[in-house]
Design an enzyme around this catalytic site. Structure first.
Site, PDB file in Angstrom:
ATOM      1  N   THR A   1       0.898  -1.039   0.066  1.00 35.16           N
ATOM      2  CA  THR A   1       0.069   0.117   0.412  1.00 35.16           C
ATOM      3  C   THR A   1       0.760   1.439  -0.255  1.00 35.16           C
ATOM      4  O   THR A   1       1.282   1.288   1.093  1.00 35.16           O
ATOM      5  CB  THR A   1      -0.978   0.001   0.854  1.00 35.16           C
ATOM      6  OG1 THR A   1      -1.490  -1.663   1.301  1.00 35.16           O
ATOM      7  CG2 THR A   1      -1.616   1.290   1.143  1.00 35.16           C
TER       8      THR A   1
ATOM      9  N   LYS B   1      -6.918   1.400  -3.701  1.00 33.58           N
ATOM     10  CA  LYS B   1      -7.248   0.564  -2.384  1.00 33.58           C
ATOM     11  C   LYS B   1      -6.940   2.047  -1.090  1.00 33.58           C
ATOM     12  O   LYS B   1      -7.572   1.603  -0.131  1.00 33.58           O
ATOM     13  CB  LYS B   1      -5.589   0.476  -2.482  1.00 33.58           C
ATOM     14  CG  LYS B   1      -5.132  -0.176  -1.469  1.00 33.58           C
ATOM     15  CD  LYS B   1      -5.345  -1.763  -0.757  1.00 33.58           C
ATOM     16  CE  LYS B   1      -4.737  -1.708   0.669  1.00 33.58           C
ATOM     17  NZ  LYS B   1      -5.658  -2.818   2.038  1.00 33.58           N
TER      18      LYS B   1
ATOM     19  N   LYS C   1       0.247   5.240   8.325  1.00 29.50           N
ATOM     20  CA  LYS C   1       0.960   5.807   6.891  1.00 29.50           C
ATOM     21  C   LYS C   1       0.166   5.682   5.814  1.00 29.50           C
ATOM     22  O   LYS C   1       0.000   7.082   5.304  1.00 29.50           O
ATOM     23  CB  LYS C   1       1.657   4.376   7.253  1.00 29.50           C
ATOM     24  CG  LYS C   1       2.402   4.724   5.564  1.00 29.50           C
ATOM     25  CD  LYS C   1       2.127   3.733   4.268  1.00 29.50           C
ATOM     26  CE  LYS C   1       1.772   2.662   5.203  1.00 29.50           C
ATOM     27  NZ  LYS C   1       1.135   0.951   4.211  1.00 29.50           N
TER      28      LYS C   1
HETATM   29  P1  NAP Z   1       5.109  -6.191   7.860  1.00 34.98           P
HETATM   30  O1  NAP Z   1       5.102  -7.239   8.504  1.00 34.98           O
HETATM   31  O2  NAP Z   1       5.192  -4.712   9.132  1.00 34.98           O
HETATM   32  O3  NAP Z   1       6.306  -6.074   7.025  1.00 34.98           O
HETATM   33  C1  NAP Z   1       7.148  -5.268   6.405  1.00 34.98           C
HETATM   34  C2  NAP Z   1       8.097  -5.665   5.805  1.00 34.98           C
HETATM   35  O4  NAP Z   1       8.249  -4.903   4.480  1.00 34.98           O
HETATM   36  C3  NAP Z   1       8.605  -6.679   6.001  1.00 34.98           C
HETATM   37  O5  NAP Z   1       9.421  -7.750   4.758  1.00 34.98           O
HETATM   38  C4  NAP Z   1      10.520  -5.187   6.198  1.00 34.98           C
HETATM   39  O6  NAP Z   1      11.309  -6.340   6.598  1.00 34.98           O
HETATM   40  C5  NAP Z   1      10.011  -4.564   5.099  1.00 34.98           C
HETATM   41  N1  NAP Z   1      10.695  -3.599   5.145  1.00 34.98           N
HETATM   42  C6  NAP Z   1      10.520  -2.544   6.040  1.00 34.98           C
HETATM   43  N2  NAP Z   1      10.749  -1.224   5.534  1.00 34.98           N
HETATM   44  C7  NAP Z   1      12.039  -1.832   4.516  1.00 34.98           C
HETATM   45  C8  NAP Z   1      13.382  -1.208   4.027  1.00 34.98           C
HETATM   46  N3  NAP Z   1      13.457   0.545   4.054  1.00 34.98           N
HETATM   47  N4  NAP Z   1      13.867  -1.991   3.354  1.00 34.98           N
HETATM   48  C9  NAP Z   1      13.085  -2.953   3.318  1.00 34.98           C
HETATM   49  N5  NAP Z   1      12.906  -3.646   3.760  1.00 34.98           N
HETATM   50  C10 NAP Z   1      11.533  -2.883   4.383  1.00 34.98           C
HETATM   51  O7  NAP Z   1       4.154  -5.471   6.781  1.00 34.98           O
HETATM   52  P2  NAP Z   1       2.626  -6.118   6.611  1.00 34.98           P
HETATM   53  O8  NAP Z   1       1.252  -6.066   7.649  1.00 34.98           O
HETATM   54  O9  NAP Z   1       2.815  -7.454   5.885  1.00 34.98           O
HETATM   55  O10 NAP Z   1       1.810  -5.194   5.237  1.00 34.98           O
HETATM   56  C11 NAP Z   1       2.758  -5.130   3.895  1.00 34.98           C
HETATM   57  C12 NAP Z   1       2.410  -4.103   3.508  1.00 34.98           C
HETATM   58  O11 NAP Z   1       0.726  -4.643   2.742  1.00 34.98           O
HETATM   59  C13 NAP Z   1       2.075  -2.637   3.784  1.00 34.98           C
HETATM   60  O12 NAP Z   1       2.322  -1.480   2.921  1.00 34.98           O
HETATM   61  C14 NAP Z   1       0.376  -2.813   3.948  1.00 34.98           C
HETATM   62  O13 NAP Z   1      -0.169  -1.329   4.414  1.00 34.98           O
HETATM   63  C15 NAP Z   1      -0.030  -3.734   3.382  1.00 34.98           C
HETATM   64  N6  NAP Z   1      -1.331  -4.408   3.749  1.00 34.98           N
HETATM   65  C16 NAP Z   1      -1.061  -5.090   4.415  1.00 34.98           C
HETATM   66  C17 NAP Z   1      -2.017  -5.340   5.403  1.00 34.98           C
HETATM   67  C18 NAP Z   1      -2.303  -6.087   6.768  1.00 34.98           C
HETATM   68  O14 NAP Z   1      -3.662  -6.688   7.248  1.00 34.98           O
HETATM   69  N7  NAP Z   1      -1.305  -6.386   7.238  1.00 34.98           N
HETATM   70  C19 NAP Z   1      -3.381  -6.059   4.465  1.00 34.98           C
HETATM   71  C20 NAP Z   1      -3.176  -5.225   3.162  1.00 34.98           C
HETATM   72  C21 NAP Z   1      -2.560  -4.653   2.763  1.00 34.98           C
HETATM   73  P3  NAP Z   1      11.875  -6.495   8.153  1.00 34.98           P
HETATM   74  O15 NAP Z   1      11.543  -7.963   8.435  1.00 34.98           O
HETATM   75  O16 NAP Z   1      13.138  -5.865   7.292  1.00 34.98           O
HETATM   76  O17 NAP Z   1      11.363  -5.812   8.464  1.00 34.98           O
END
Ligand code: NAP
Length: 285
Positions: A91, A163, A232
């Protein structure tokens, strides 16, 4: 297909696992080590740079925010000049999507609806935008992660706008439910009863059921979608609204309530914890 997957957080690790299960040849990369163990055990190959994960047919990215995606695309060993079609699930903001679409890399925007359990079940909703022939190429990988794919246009950022609009509406629903539940509870009607009546009559949509249950249970940890990521998203909605001169007064309220939830409960609270701001302001625990 030869698929690269970058970003093995809550969503990405589940999506990559489904790609492996579906028989794709998957190469994964994550900034921090250790999140790939189960995937490698299941048959994925570990890449040592983002670029190494982007040598196949498609490279899918699922990263926290704009900064993370910029690091993976434009940073050292980034994917910008790699042959794979970039399918961007994170997102992110409309402006970054427009920038990526203007770059020399082939690009499809494909943000998703659905929380981690839906990702694990391969039941996400993909909102795709980009050139039709490029989205056609993605169909086999979308099939492994999604229950339905919506095509919303040929300009990639249209998908991000959809989205972000959806996430704003989720937060608006959480706010409305938290206010109604607080009103009911202070008048002696418990939250579960209110939710049962409303979801059994006029408000039967999944969003009211999923988030209503969380508000009734008052259970916001562990976070399925962490409040800082929700904040965010509300900031990205604000940027899009500012650019198009669209007043969104409700946005200010839900954004403040996300800030309150983080201040009260810490960075690891689910974004539905925004409902706590409503309860506490009304004098409830
Ligand atoms: P998450 O568990 O916090 O995972 C975030 C990912 O981004 C991890 O792999 C992290 O790596 C990586 N990352 C963060 N900063 C970085 C950087 N500077 N350079 C490289 N990698 C980096 O988040 P998530 O819940 O999976 O969400 C991921 C995306 O999907 C977001 O955009 C979120 O808004 C969207 N989303 C989430 C959901 C939900 O319900 N969770 C639903 C729909 C969409 P590390 O392991 O090294 O920290």
């Amino acid at each position: 297909m030869k698929v690269g997957f970058i970003g093995l957080g809550q969503m990405g690790s589940a999506m990559a696992a489904n790609l492996v299960k579906a028989g794709h040849a998957v190469t994964v990369w994550n900034r921090s080590p250790g999140k790939d163990d189960a995937l490698v055990a299941a048959g994925a190959v570990l890449a040592d740079t983002p670029a190494a994960a982007a040598q196949g047919d498609v490279v899918m990215t699922m990263l926290a925010d704009d900064r993370a995606l910029e690091a993976v695309v434009f940073g050292e060993d980034g994917i910008l000049d790699c042959p794979a079609l970039h399918v961007s699930h994170s997102t992110i903001g409309v402006a970054l999507a427009d920038r990526l679409a203007g770059e020399r890399q082939r690009y499809v925007a494909a943000p998703v609806f659905g929380r981690p359990p839906a990702a694990e079940a391969g039941k996400l909703f993909v909102v795709a935008a980009g050139a039709d022939d490029l989205i056609d190429l993605c169909e086999p990988v979308f099939e492994a992660i999604a229950q339905r794919v919506f095509r919303v246009g040929t300009t990639p950022s249209a998908a991000n706008l959809v989205k972000l609009s959806g996430n704003f509406m989720i937060m608006a629903a959480v706010e409305a439910m938290a206010e109604a539940m607080t009103l009911a509870e202070k008048g002696g009607v418990d939250r579960a009863t209110l939710l049962e009546v409303l979801t059994g009559t006029l408000f039967s949509a999944p969003v009211y059921k999923t988030y209503g249950d969380m508000l009734v249970a008052d259970k916001f940890k562990p976070a399925g979608f962490a409040a800082p990521l929700g904040l965010k998203d509300m900031n990205l909605v604000d940027a899009a609204a500012g650019a198009s001169r669209t007043p969104m007064p409700l946005l200010g309220i839900v954004r403040d309530h996300l800030r309150t939830a983080i201040a009260l409960e810490g960075e690891d609270v689910d974004w539905a914890g925004a409902g706590l701001a409503v309860r506490r302001a009304a004098g409830l625990d």
